[in-house]
Design a protein around this motif. Structure first.
Motif, short mmCIF file in Angstrom:
data_model
loop_
_atom_site.label_atom_id
_atom_site.label_comp_id
_atom_site.label_asym_id
_atom_site.label_seq_id
_atom_site.Cartn_x
_atom_site.Cartn_y
_atom_site.Cartn_z
N GLY A 24 0.82 -1.20 0.00
CA GLY A 24 0.00 0.00 0.00
C GLY A 24 0.86 1.26 0.00
N GLN A 25 0.29 2.37 0.49
CA GLN A 25 0.98 3.65 0.60
C GLN A 25 1.58 4.10 -0.74
OE1 GLN A 25 0.17 4.98 3.11
NE2 GLN A 25 0.57 3.94 5.04
N GLU A 26 0.85 3.90 -1.83
CA GLU A 26 1.38 4.23 -3.15
C GLU A 26 1.61 5.72 -3.31
OE1 GLU A 26 2.48 1.96 -5.16
OE2 GLU A 26 1.78 0.42 -3.77
N LEU A 59 7.00 13.46 6.76
CA LEU A 59 5.95 12.44 6.79
C LEU A 59 5.12 12.63 8.06
CD1 LEU A 59 8.14 9.36 5.78
CD2 LEU A 59 6.76 10.78 4.26
N ILE A 60 3.80 12.85 7.89
CA ILE A 60 2.91 13.07 9.03
C ILE A 60 1.84 11.99 9.02
CG2 ILE A 60 1.42 14.72 10.22
CD1 ILE A 60 2.63 16.93 8.56
N GLY A 61 1.67 11.30 10.14
CA GLY A 61 0.64 10.28 10.20
C GLY A 61 0.60 9.58 11.54
N PRO A 62 -0.43 8.80 11.80
CA PRO A 62 -0.58 8.12 13.08
C PRO A 62 0.43 7.00 13.24
CG PRO A 62 -2.27 7.38 11.56
CD PRO A 62 -1.54 8.50 10.87
N PRO A 63 0.65 6.53 14.47
CA PRO A 63 1.56 5.39 14.68
C PRO A 63 1.07 4.16 13.93
CG PRO A 63 1.01 6.46 16.76
CD PRO A 63 0.10 7.05 15.73
N GLY A 64 2.01 3.40 13.38
CA GLY A 64 1.65 2.20 12.66
C GLY A 64 1.38 2.41 11.19
N GLY A 65 1.52 3.64 10.71
CA GLY A 65 1.29 3.91 9.30
C GLY A 65 2.44 3.52 8.41
N GLY A 66 3.61 3.35 8.98
CA GLY A 66 4.78 2.94 8.20
C GLY A 66 5.74 4.06 7.88
N LYS A 97 -3.03 5.17 7.91
CA LYS A 97 -2.87 3.75 8.23
C LYS A 97 -3.21 2.92 7.00
CE LYS A 97 -3.21 3.24 13.20
NZ LYS A 97 -3.87 2.53 14.32
N PRO A 98 -2.42 1.88 6.70
CA PRO A 98 -2.68 1.10 5.49
C PRO A 98 -3.97 0.28 5.59
CG PRO A 98 -0.95 0.09 6.80
CD PRO A 98 -1.26 1.40 7.45
N ASP A 99 -4.53 -0.01 4.45
CA ASP A 99 -5.74 -0.83 4.37
C ASP A 99 -5.42 -2.26 4.83
OD1 ASP A 99 -8.01 -2.21 3.72
OD2 ASP A 99 -8.21 -1.36 1.70
N PRO A 100 -6.17 -2.77 5.81
CA PRO A 100 -5.89 -4.14 6.31
C PRO A 100 -5.93 -5.20 5.20
CG PRO A 100 -7.41 -3.01 7.77
CD PRO A 100 -7.25 -2.13 6.57
N LYS A 101 -6.78 -4.98 4.18
CA LYS A 101 -6.86 -5.95 3.09
C LYS A 101 -5.54 -6.04 2.33
CE LYS A 101 -11.84 -5.37 2.40
NZ LYS A 101 -12.91 -4.95 1.45
#
Length: 509
Positions: A198-200, A218-225, A392-396
Motif C-alpha cells: 500500500g501507501q502508493e 511524513l505526518i501520520g498516526p503510529p503504525g502507518g509505516g 494507516k494502510p488498508d488491512p486488506k
C-alpha cells in the motif's frame, strides 16, 4: 641537538600543519612539552618513554624540550606520540638524520610496547601532507587503506616504532598514481520497498523527493509505516560518485567514524540520531570543533524520527544547512565550516496521542495538540519541500501475498531523472539536482506553460504561500516534469507540487 618533524592537528574536518620541534641540551634531567598541549599530549611523554625502552632505545639524559608550533593552536589527543618519539631519537643521536628524513610527516599513537595504534583524521592529514608536498608520510598500519584514497603521496604504514624508524631513514618509494579502484556500494540496509504494502501515494512522493534531492516530512498516526518507508529511502538513491565518496570519507575520518582496516566509504550515509540529541550533536561543535549528524549525513539522508520531540534549538540550527548546504560555527576563539548537503527526512505524529482527531474524542485537548505541533516552527516547515500524510494502510492490502514494486524499479526511474538534471546543470558547478537550485536557476530552468502559470498564481493568493514556498513548488514541479520526461512544466506537475504544500496549513492553522 635540535630537530624538527612535521605533523598536523585536526581542526574541524581539516588538518593544520604542526611542527614538532625537539631540543636536547646539557643540564639537569627535565622534560617539558610546550605549545598549548592538552592533558593527553602531556601524557604522551610517559607512553613515549616506555615505548622507547621496550624497542631498545632510551630517553636521553639532560634537558629535553618539545615544542608544538604554532603555539597558539590547542593540541589534543595522542596523535603526536610518534613524531615526538622520532624527534627524541634524532635529537639524541640514536637515529641519524638524512636527506630521506627531510620534509617527512608522521602521526600515530604509541602503545607502551612500541606498537602504533590507529587514529582518527588520517584522510585530512594525508591530504594536507600532499598539499605541502611532503616527501613521505609515516602513519599507523591500521589506517593504511584510508590513506591510499589520496593519490600522489608516498605513505609508509608501520606497525611499531622500529618499523617507523626504518621508514624514517630509508628512501621513499614511488607514490600511487591514482586512487584505488572505486566501486559504488549499495546501501548497507538490507531492506526493499517491495516489503511496503500500500501507501502508493507516499511512495510516489518519496520517489519525487529522492529524484530532486528534496526535503521530506511524513505526518501520520503510529503504525502507518513512516519509519519503515524512511529506512528504505537509501535503497533507491543513486550511487556515490568518487568525488562524493572522498568528501563523505573525509568527514567520517575527522569524526573518528571509520573503523581500523576500512578505506573509502562507498555507500550513501543514512544518519538517524535520537530525539534527545543536543544542538552540538546535530550540527557539530566542541573545542576543537567536531562535525555533527548533519555533516555526517553529507550527500545522504538525515532522518529525524519523532520530529517534535527534538530540542527546539537543535531543530532551528538546521535552517542554515537546509538552505546553504553547509554549517558555519562561529565562537569567540574560532570559526569553522562543515559541509552539510543532505536530504532531510522527518517523521511525526499529528498529535501527542498519535491521531489528528483525538482531541475531538477527549484523548487530548486542542490546546495540547497545537502545543505539540508548534514545537516545529513555521520557518523550519517552510524549508521542507514536501509534506506528506501517511495514513494507516488498508488491512486488506496487508493480507495480500502480492509484493509491491521493488526498490530497483523505482531507482531506475530516479536514475533517468537524475541524468536529465546532470545534463541540465553540467555548466553550473556544485549544482547537480533540482532541490538545490537558487533563484537564478529557478528562473532559468523552470519554464511554465500559460495554464500552469495561472494556476500557480491563483494558489499563491488562495493559500498565502511565502516566497520560499513558491520556489519550493517550482523546484518540485521541475522534478515531477523530469520524471515524466517533459521539458516544460505543465498544469499537472504544478497541481501535484501544490498538493505537497497543504498539510502545514491543515495542521498548523
Amino acid at each position: 641537538m635540535f630537530t624538527r618533524i612535521f605533523s598536523a592537528a585536526l581542526w574541524g574536518i581539516e588538518s593544520i600543519p604542526v611542527e614538532v620541534e625537539t631540543d636536547v641540551s646539557p643540564g639537569l634531567p627535565s622534560t617539558r612539552v610546550v605549545g598549548l598541549p592538552d592533558a593527553a599530549v602531556k601524557e604522551s611523554l610517559h607512553r613515549v618513554s616506555s615505548s622507547l625502552k621496550n624497542c631498545g632505545f632510551s630517553l636521553p639524559l639532560g634537558k629535553l624540550t618539545i615544542n608544538l608550533a604554532p603555539a597558539d593552536l590547542k593540541k589534543e589527543g595522542p596523535i603526536f606520540d610518534l613524531p615526538i618519539a622520532l624527534g627524541i631519537l634524532q635529537a639524541s643521536g640514536q637515529v641519524g638524520s638524512s636527506e630521506e628524513s627531510a620534509d617527512c610527516w608522521a602521526i600515530g599513537e604509541l602503545a607502551l610496547s612500541g606498537k602504533i595504534r590507529g587514529i582518527k583524521g588520517i584522510l585530512p592529514f594525508v591530504a594536507k601532507a600532499k598539499e605541502k608536498k611532503a616527501r613521505k608520510v609515516i602513519l599507523p598500519k591500521e589506517n593504511a587503506l584510508e590513506a591510499q584514497i589520496i593519490p600522489g603521496v608516498v605513505t609508509c604504514p608501520v606497525e611499531d616504532l622500529k618499523e617507523a624508524v626504518q621508514a624514517w631513514t630509508s628512501a621513499p618509494q614511488k607514490p600511487l598514481a591514482a586512487s584505488p579502484c572505486f566501486e559504488p556500494a549499495k546501501s548497507a540496509l538490507e531492506k526493499d520497498f517491495s516489503e511496503v504494502k500500500g501507501q502508493e501515494s507516499v511512495k510516489r512522493a518519496i520517489e519525487i523527493a529522492v529524484s530532486g534531492f528534496h526535503n521530506l516530512l511524513l505526518i501520520g498516526p503510529p503504525g502507518g509505516g513512516k519509519s519503515m518507508l524512511a529506512q528504505r529511502i537509501p535503497t533507491i538513491f543513486p550511487p556515490l560518485s568518487l568525488e562524493e565518496a572522498i568528501e563523505v570519507t573525509n568527514i567520517h575520518s575527522a569524526a573518528g567514524k571509520i573503523k581500523p582496516g576500512e578505506g573509502l566509504i562507498t555507500a550513501r550515509p543514512f544518519r538517524c540520531p535520537h530525539h534527545s540529541s543536543t544542538e552540538a550533536g546535530i550540527i557539530g561543535g566542541g573545542n576543537p570543533p567536531r562535525p555533527g549528524e548533519a555533516s555526517l549525513a553529507h550527500h545522504g539522508v538525515l532522518f529525524l524520527d519523532e520530529l517534535p520531540e527534538f530540542r527546539r534549538n537543535a531543530l532551528e540550527a538546521l535552517r542554515q544547512p537546509l538552505e546553504e548546504g553547509k554549517i558555519t560555527l562561529c565562537r569567540a576563539k574560532f570559526s569553522v565550516q562543515f559541509p552539510a548537503r543532505f536530504m532531510l527526512v522527518a517523521a511525526m505524529n499529528p498529535s501527542p496521542s498519535g491521531r489528528a482527531q483525538d482531541y475531538q474524542a477527549g484523548r487530548c485537548s486542542f490546546a495540547q495538540t497545537q502545543k505539540y505541533l508548534n514545537k516545529v516552527s513555521g520557518p523550519l516547515l517552510d524549508r521542507i519541500d514536501l509534506h506528506i500524510e501517511v495514513p494507516k494502510p488498508d488491512p486488506k492490502l496487508l493480507m495480500e501475498k502480492k509484493q509491491a514494486e521493488s526498490s530497483a524499479s523505482i531507482a531506475q526511474r530516479i536514475m533517468e531523472a537524475r541524468a536529465i538534471q546532470h545534463r541540465r546543470f553540467k555548466d553550473i558547478s556544485l549544482l547537480l539536482t533540482n532541490g538545490k537550485m537558487g533563484p537564478k536557476e529557478i528562473e532559468r530552468f523552470c519554464t511554465l506553460s500559460s495554464s500552469a502559470s495561472r494556476l500557480l498564481s491563483q494558489a499563491l493568493e488562495d493559500l498565502g504561500l511565502s516566497a520560499r514556498a513558491y520556489g519550493k513548488i517550482l523546484k518540485v514541479s521541475r522534478t515531477i516534469s523530469d520524471l515524466a520526461g517533459k521539458e516544460k512544466i505543465e498544469e499537472e506537475a504544478i497541481l501535484e507540487a501544490i498538493s505537497y504544500r497543504t498539510l502545514d496549513r491543515q495542521y498548523w492553522t
